[in-house]
Write a protein that holds these residues in place. Structure first.
Motif, PDB file in Angstrom:
ATOM      1  N   VAL A 117      18.615  10.079  21.430  1.00 53.39           N
ATOM      2  CA  VAL A 117      18.031   8.791  21.058  1.00 53.39           C
ATOM      3  C   VAL A 117      16.716   8.627  21.815  1.00 53.39           C
ATOM      4  N   VAL A 118      15.639   8.478  21.071  1.00 52.84           N
ATOM      5  CA  VAL A 118      14.294   8.460  21.643  1.00 52.84           C
ATOM      6  C   VAL A 118      13.615   7.138  21.300  1.00 52.84           C
ATOM      7  N   GLN A 119      12.999   6.528  22.304  1.00 51.52           N
ATOM      8  CA  GLN A 119      12.199   5.330  22.089  1.00 51.52           C
ATOM      9  C   GLN A 119      10.716   5.706  22.021  1.00 51.52           C
ATOM     10  N   TYR A 120       9.983   5.024  21.153  1.00 51.18           N
ATOM     11  CA  TYR A 120       8.544   5.244  21.037  1.00 51.18           C
ATOM     12  C   TYR A 120       7.816   4.160  21.833  1.00 51.18           C
ATOM     13  N   PRO A 121       6.872   4.533  22.688  1.00 51.84           N
ATOM     14  CA  PRO A 121       6.226   3.543  23.567  1.00 51.84           C
ATOM     15  C   PRO A 121       5.600   2.364  22.835  1.00 51.84           C
ATOM     16  N   GLU A 122       5.034   2.600  21.653  1.00 55.19           N
ATOM     17  CA  GLU A 122       4.371   1.498  20.970  1.00 55.19           C
ATOM     18  C   GLU A 122       5.353   0.482  20.398  1.00 55.19           C
ATOM     19  N   GLU A 123       6.646   0.834  20.352  1.00 60.10           N
ATOM     20  CA  GLU A 123       7.652  -0.093  19.838  1.00 60.10           C
ATOM     21  C   GLU A 123       8.328  -0.891  20.953  1.00 60.10           C
ATOM     22  N   GLY A 124       7.929  -0.643  22.154  1.00 60.32           N
ATOM     23  CA  GLY A 124       8.472  -1.345  23.315  1.00 60.32           C
ATOM     24  C   GLY A 124       8.060  -0.595  24.560  1.00 60.32           C
ATOM     25  N   THR A 164      18.218   3.233  14.902  1.00 60.91           N
ATOM     26  CA  THR A 164      19.009   2.032  15.116  1.00 60.91           C
ATOM     27  C   THR A 164      18.230   1.169  16.099  1.00 60.91           C
ATOM     28  N   GLY A 165      17.761   0.024  15.639  1.00 58.98           N
ATOM     29  CA  GLY A 165      16.882  -0.786  16.462  1.00 58.98           C
ATOM     30  C   GLY A 165      15.624  -0.014  16.809  1.00 58.98           C
ATOM     31  N   LYS A 166      15.331   0.095  18.120  1.00 61.13           N
ATOM     32  CA  LYS A 166      14.156   0.830  18.578  1.00 61.13           C
ATOM     33  C   LYS A 166      14.473   2.277  18.938  1.00 61.13           C
ATOM     34  N   GLY A 183      25.174   3.189  17.400  1.00 60.72           N
ATOM     35  CA  GLY A 183      25.037   1.746  17.326  1.00 60.72           C
ATOM     36  C   GLY A 183      25.598   1.098  16.084  1.00 60.72           C
ATOM     37  N   GLY A 184      25.890   1.880  15.047  1.00 55.81           N
ATOM     38  CA  GLY A 184      26.445   1.329  13.815  1.00 55.81           C
ATOM     39  C   GLY A 184      27.802   1.934  13.516  1.00 55.81           C
ATOM     40  N   GLU A 185      28.121   2.020  12.240  1.00 54.37           N
ATOM     41  CA  GLU A 185      29.399   2.596  11.847  1.00 54.37           C
ATOM     42  C   GLU A 185      29.344   4.125  11.921  1.00 54.37           C
ATOM     43  N   PRO A 186      30.466   4.769  12.220  1.00 58.52           N
ATOM     44  CA  PRO A 186      30.474   6.232  12.247  1.00 58.52           C
ATOM     45  C   PRO A 186      30.197   6.822  10.867  1.00 58.52           C
TER      46      PRO A 186
END
Length: 687
Positions: free
Chosen positions: A187-194, A214-216, A269-272
């Motif tokens: 799961v990777v977050q992108y800096p421009e999204e937060g 899922t989300g960010k 974060g969601g359903e399997p």
């Protein structure tokens, strides 16, 4: 007995390995010139045995399908005594990664290695070490690490490890690094999204092609996505330095595949969701980037090969929770990562896979949420958890028809189910057999998941502190996703240790993002406390931990806040009473929060709560080292400050503390005993 060249070639041919065989030393014949930019992920070695080791690099090309590299192995860093020289291929189908099995090496010996392409562009120089012979009585030294999220932290722990190892006398230097999982976070977050999480900067790691979100959080669904994440992680200079200095012995945890997944089920974060193709892709990328003695579908170390599977819903399960849908079975068996490593006379290291064969979480069963009270911030009835975990095997085959918490009763949803398994039937049989057969002084179980109970005593809260009190005479536990609550399977293993009269049994684990030290015991008071070994959890190298999350998220007006954080008059950072809660209990926490007198608070410790614990720091980061001799196991926690930025100091920055837990080898039937020593710093409420 050393393996002959002929037998080695036969063995290597059976797994399709590129081979280098040691010979008489001579000067290098290559035209190597260092050109690290052509090898952007560095070099690595893995899974040493006394006479061979796997070497790794990645040399990408912009065009073509295949190229050849030259690998050299030398007894000196200047490569004037080269003992092995061979050609190996890199190919686009393996993302230009190379794995070379080098044989004919001397046991317990240091070597240097490097790769060169046809134009003379050379990799950085790596250093590696072979294992001692099985009867070699020398001291064994190694480190264990886990959880290195470079998306939101830096790997200063590796810098500290390298700094100290370079200054140690040769007999005390580390022989290898045991990596217990979460080498990457898929799961990777992108800096421009937060730009931040908690007080941390979000750093660029990778962009996920053809992925999900899922989300960010973005996550891969194809092999190219997983490859992108590995390449992003291996851009970290401290990780590259560590892999170039020591052989790594690795096992995956959850994030090498799917955050909340198991078997070939993807969940973030969601359903399997069915994810057979995703599991195969994750296994392929792990194989390509982690040098290990594992066999992929191709049967060759040269490439993973192809395996046709489809994402099909798994709706048929065997009695132990294994999905018998054919695509699921093919996917999880596409790479068997559990394996054993013998390292001298004193170590048999048994490494297990906690996710590919794992059954379902007992607390996911229907109706269980009705006996959970959110007012207690994650605490769940220990009695209910034991019954849920044991299923139909509870109390010798007499499970309760109902589960109760205070005045709430629910039908027992697992009364007809077998006990939960994390290991799965086949792997557990292998593990138990290896444990029985071990002749080493110390039998170490390398597991990504912790095994120490995560327990509290809310029954001792004063009247009126919560609206509805905890049932008298009962304990609470936290979590349901590791061996800390897999009571039945854990007991099965510990009973084997006891009944087979196995001494020197210890567990090394990760995942919890915290330091723990204690005893391997199947049950706690008021049941019989009977420790059969030692158990340790290593902190995360970089990933945020429990205390960091609570500092930012725990409500100020929570009635039981003092059990987790003690707010000092005048403000400032709160004290981590959660450590004290697990080690000493609620009375100690509440007293400490009112006076901040540590000695007085410890005198109120509940002796029945945690006889299995000697140390717990839920805010720790860093690494641990292990020293094994004929009569002692010595485990050192090296804790660093929260690694939110990269230290520019050559030693990786300051230490919070260094704490040693040592135990003399005990005879079968005796209780092990840990002796604790604070070498430097202050572990605070962790003791």
């Amino acid at each position: 007995m050393p393996i002959s060249r002929r037998d080695f070639i036969k063995t290597a041919a059976a797994i399709g390995a590129s081979v280098a065989w040691a010979r008489a030393a001579g000067a290098s014949r290559s035209k190597w010139r260092k050109s690290s930019e052509h090898y952007p992920q560095g070099v690595a070695s893995g899974d040493p045995d006394p006479h061979s080791i796997i070497l790794w690099t990645r040399r990408p090309y912009d065009s073509g399908d295949r190229r050849l590299l030259t690998v050299e192995v030398a007894e000196d860093e200047a490569f004037k005594r080269v003992v092995a020289h061979a050609r190996t291929r890199v190919a686009a189908e393996s993302d230009w990664t190379a794995r070379v099995l080098v044989g004919g090496l001397k046991p317990a010996h240091r070597y240097w290695y490097r790769f060169t392409d046809a134009e003379g562009n050379g990799s950085r120089i790596g250093r590696t070490i072979t294992a001692p012979l099985p009867d070699d009585p020398r001291t064994v030294n190694f480190a264990f690490v886990s959880c290195q999220s470079v998306n939101e932290g830096k790997l200063n722990g590796y810098r500290r490890m390298i700094f100290e190892d370079e200054r140690a006398v040769p007999a005390e230097q580390l022989g290898f690094v045991l990596h217990l999982g979460d080498f990457i976070y898929e799961v990777v977050q992108y800096p421009e999204e937060g730009k931040t999480r908690y007080d941390r900067t979000i750093y660029e790691v990778a962009r996920i092609p053809d992925g999900g979100a899922t989300g960010k959080l973005h996550y891969p669904l194809t092999v190219d996505g997983y490859r992108a994440v590995y390449k992003g992680y291996l851009a970290d200079p401290d990780l590259q330095e560590a892999r170039a200095r020591w052989p790594f012995v690795c096992i995956w945890d959850n994030h090498e595949f799917s955050w909340q997944g198991r078997q070939s089920i993807v969940q973030a974060g969601g359903e399997p969701q069915p994810g057979q193709t995703v599991k195969v892709a994750a296994n392929q990328a792990w194989f390509e980037y982690i040098p290990a003695r594992v066999t992929p579908p191709s049967g060759s170390l040269a490439e993973f090969g192809s395996l046709a599977v489809n994402n099909v819903k798994i709706d048929q399960w065997d009695p132990n929770g294994l999905g018998i849908e054919p695509n699921n079975l093919a996917a999880i068996r596409s790479l068997i990562a559990y394996r054993a490593l013998r390292y001298g006379k004193h170590l048999d290291l048994l490494i297990t896979d906690q996710h590919s064969f794992c059954g379902d979480d007992p607390t996911d069963a229907e109706g269980v949420d009705k006996i959970y009270d959110r007012a207690f911030n994650g605490m769940f009835s220990e009695e209910a958890m034991i019954a849920l975990d044991a299923g139909r095997a509870f109390a010798g085959g007499k499970p309760p028809a109902e589960l109760q918490f205070r005045d709430v009763r629910i039908p027992n949803p697992r009364k007809d189910r077998p006990p939960r398994t994390i290991l799965g039937v086949e792997q557990k049989a292998w593990f138990k057999d290896k444990l029985r057969q071990s002749t080493a002084t110390w039998k170490i179980w390398g597991s990504s998941l912790g095994a120490l109970d995560w327990r509290s005593d809310p029954q001792n809260l004063p009247p009126g502190m919560v609206e509805k009190p905890w049932p008298a005479g009962t304990y609470a536990q936290f979590g349901s996703n590791d061996y800390g609550s897999a009571y039945a399977e854990r007991k099965e293993i510990y009973d084997l240790v006891r009944d087979a009269k196995i001494s020197g049994f210890a567990i090394l684990s990760g995942d919890r993002h915290s330091f723990w030290a204690g005893y391997a015991a199947a049950e706690l008071p008021p049941r019989t406390f009977e420790p059969v070994g030692l158990s340790f959890v290593g902190a995360s190298l970089a990933s945020p931990g429990t205390m960091e999350a609570l500092e930012h998220r725990l409500p100020k007006d929570l009635p039981i806040r003092a059990l987790f954080l003690a707010d000092r008059p005048g403000g400032g950072k709160p004290d981590w009473t959660y450590n004290m809660l697990l080690r000493h209990g609620v009375r100690s926490c509440l007293d400490y929060a009112s006076h901040f007198d540590l000695g007085r608070a410890r005198r109120l410790s509940n002796p029945e709560l945690a006889p299995h614990l000697e140390f717990v720091d839920l805010g720790g980061h860093g690494y641990a080292t292990v020293r094994l001799t004929a009569d002692e196991m010595r485990t050192t926690f090296v804790c660093i400050p929260r690694p939110v930025t990269r230290s520019e100091r050559p030693d990786g920055g300051p230490l919070r503390y260094r704490v040693v837990h040592s135990a003399r080898l005990w005879r079968a039937g005796e209780r092990p005993k840990l002796i604790q020593q604070v070498i430097e710093g202050d572990p605070g409420l962790a003791i």
